[in-house]
Design an enzyme around this catalytic site. Structure first.
Site, short mmCIF file in Angstrom:
data_model
loop_
_atom_site.label_atom_id
_atom_site.label_comp_id
_atom_site.label_asym_id
_atom_site.label_seq_id
_atom_site.Cartn_x
_atom_site.Cartn_y
_atom_site.Cartn_z
N LYS A 112 0.83 -1.21 0.00
CA LYS A 112 0.00 0.00 0.00
C LYS A 112 0.85 1.25 0.00
O LYS A 112 0.48 2.26 -0.59
CB LYS A 112 -0.96 0.00 1.18
CG LYS A 112 -2.05 -1.03 0.99
CD LYS A 112 -3.19 -0.87 1.96
CE LYS A 112 -4.30 -1.86 1.62
NZ LYS A 112 -5.17 -2.12 2.75
N LYS A 192 -8.59 -10.65 -6.82
CA LYS A 192 -9.64 -10.70 -5.81
C LYS A 192 -10.86 -9.86 -6.26
O LYS A 192 -10.68 -8.82 -6.88
CB LYS A 192 -9.06 -10.08 -4.53
CG LYS A 192 -9.73 -10.46 -3.25
CD LYS A 192 -8.86 -9.99 -2.08
CE LYS A 192 -9.74 -9.71 -0.88
NZ LYS A 192 -9.00 -9.35 0.31
N LYS A 195 -14.18 -3.69 -5.08
CA LYS A 195 -14.89 -2.57 -5.71
C LYS A 195 -13.94 -1.77 -6.60
O LYS A 195 -14.36 -0.99 -7.43
CB LYS A 195 -15.55 -1.68 -4.67
CG LYS A 195 -14.65 -1.21 -3.55
CD LYS A 195 -14.35 0.25 -3.57
CE LYS A 195 -13.02 0.48 -2.89
NZ LYS A 195 -12.68 1.82 -2.59
#
Ligand code: TRP
Length: 324
Positions: A112, A192, A195
């Site tokens: 991240k 995966k 959204k």
């Protein structure tokens, strides 16, 4: 009795991956003999710097989906992390029991940090997660494998605290794989379901219409071998559909393979789509029938319960430390 804690980030509309990976699991767990805390971890979401109105509606929707998902409120408490300030308070205390190097070694931090730039919230994220779990003295944490490292760190933090200040915290165990399923995108089954997926047709949202669900499943990516068998490496698309069906029907993978043995891919896709539609229907019905008043009252009662439990732990911790 076991105490269970798990958290879900409010990030956009709830999708089938959230439901079959976590929420459905929680609903099942909530009917066992344990005390459960299910938390919408909005403070964690801040690390991705979400837009204000998106976050607001996402918190509300996620909360309502949890309330509509069949979680048994007799022994479960559902609440929003930021409404219980003790999470952040305990997080500060626990940060003194965690090395910077440990945080820097977290795989999710490394991943991240490269996409969002490196602010210290991303680095200390796992300490807040440890605080979430330890604040209710949870000893069982149902999470996916991507959270294994964070849970390991939580255990280390708890042990260090206990070694220095006395046995306050239980050492929590991860209970993954018991029920949850890691769903993949219907369009890119190597990724995966999420959204933020690059292809919206790969993600089924909890409130997608029947037609949209059928359409998305019909356009799901499979392979050219036309055999309905489970093999994640060579048949990721079909394996994902098998997972979805097995998870909703509570069937072993092998049983699902047998059931669809002589189906064509097209027929199989439609049957999985219909299974998903009937799974989502009661959740949507409940969601749509939840009045604001009812929701507010549930929130108030649940927060009260969560607060009691958190404050009990905090006062033990403060006593142990010699503060307050
Ligand atoms: N980090 C978890 C995730 O991204 C969410 C989370 C925050 C959580 N706090 C938690 C999960 C405590 C379990 C327990 O999925």
């Amino acid at each position: 009795m076991n105490t269970v804690f798990s958290g879900i980030q409010p990030s956009g509309l709830v999708h089938l991956g959230n439901l079959l990976g976590a929420i459905n699991n929680w609903a099942k767990l909530s009917n066992e003999d344990s005390k459960n805390y299910f938390c919408i971890v909005d403070l964690h979401s801040l690390t991705a710097m979400p837009n204000k109105s998106d976050l607001k509606s996402s918190i509300k929707d996620t909360l309502k989906v949890l309330l509509a998902s069949g979680i048994n409120l007799e022994n479960s408490v559902i609440y929003v992390q930021s409404t219980l300030k003790e999470h952040a308070y305990l997080s500060w205390i626990l940060s003194n029991f965690c090395q910077v190097g440990e945080l820097q070694r977290m795989t999710q931090f490394k991943e991240k940090a490269s996409s969002f730039g490196t602010h210290s919230g991303l680095l200390t994220y796992p300490i807040l997660m440890a605080a979430d779990i330890l604040i209710h003295k949870a000893n069982e944490v149902p999470v996916g494998d991507d959270q294994t490292q964070h849970l390991e760190l939580t255990r280390n933090i708890a042990e260090r605290f206990n070694n220095n200040y006395g046995e306050i915290f239980p050492i929590p165990e991860k209970t993954s794989g018991k029920y949850g399923t890691r769903l993949m995108s219907l369009r890119h089954p190597e990724n995966k379901m999420s959204k933020s997926s690059d292809d919206i047709n790969g993600t089924i949202y909890f409130n997608d219409s029947k037609d949209v669900i059928i359409k998305k499943f019909k356009s799901s990516v499979t392979d050219s071998s036309n055999s309905i068998s489970y093999d994640v490496k060579s048949k990721p698309g079909i394996s994902n559909l098998i997972e979805i069906y097995s998870s909703i029907k509570n069937l072993e993978i092998k049983k699902t393979e047998e059931k669809f043995n002589d189906y064509q891919y097209g027929e199989f896709k439609v049957e999985v789509a219909e299974t998903v539609i009937s799974y989502l229907e009661p959740i949507n019905d409940k969601f749509n029938n939840l009045g604001d008043k009812e929701v507010d009252e549930i929130i108030r009662n649940n927060l009260e319960l969560a607060r009691k439990s958190a404050q009990l732990t905090i006062s033990e911790v403060e006593n142990a430390l010699g503060i307050n």
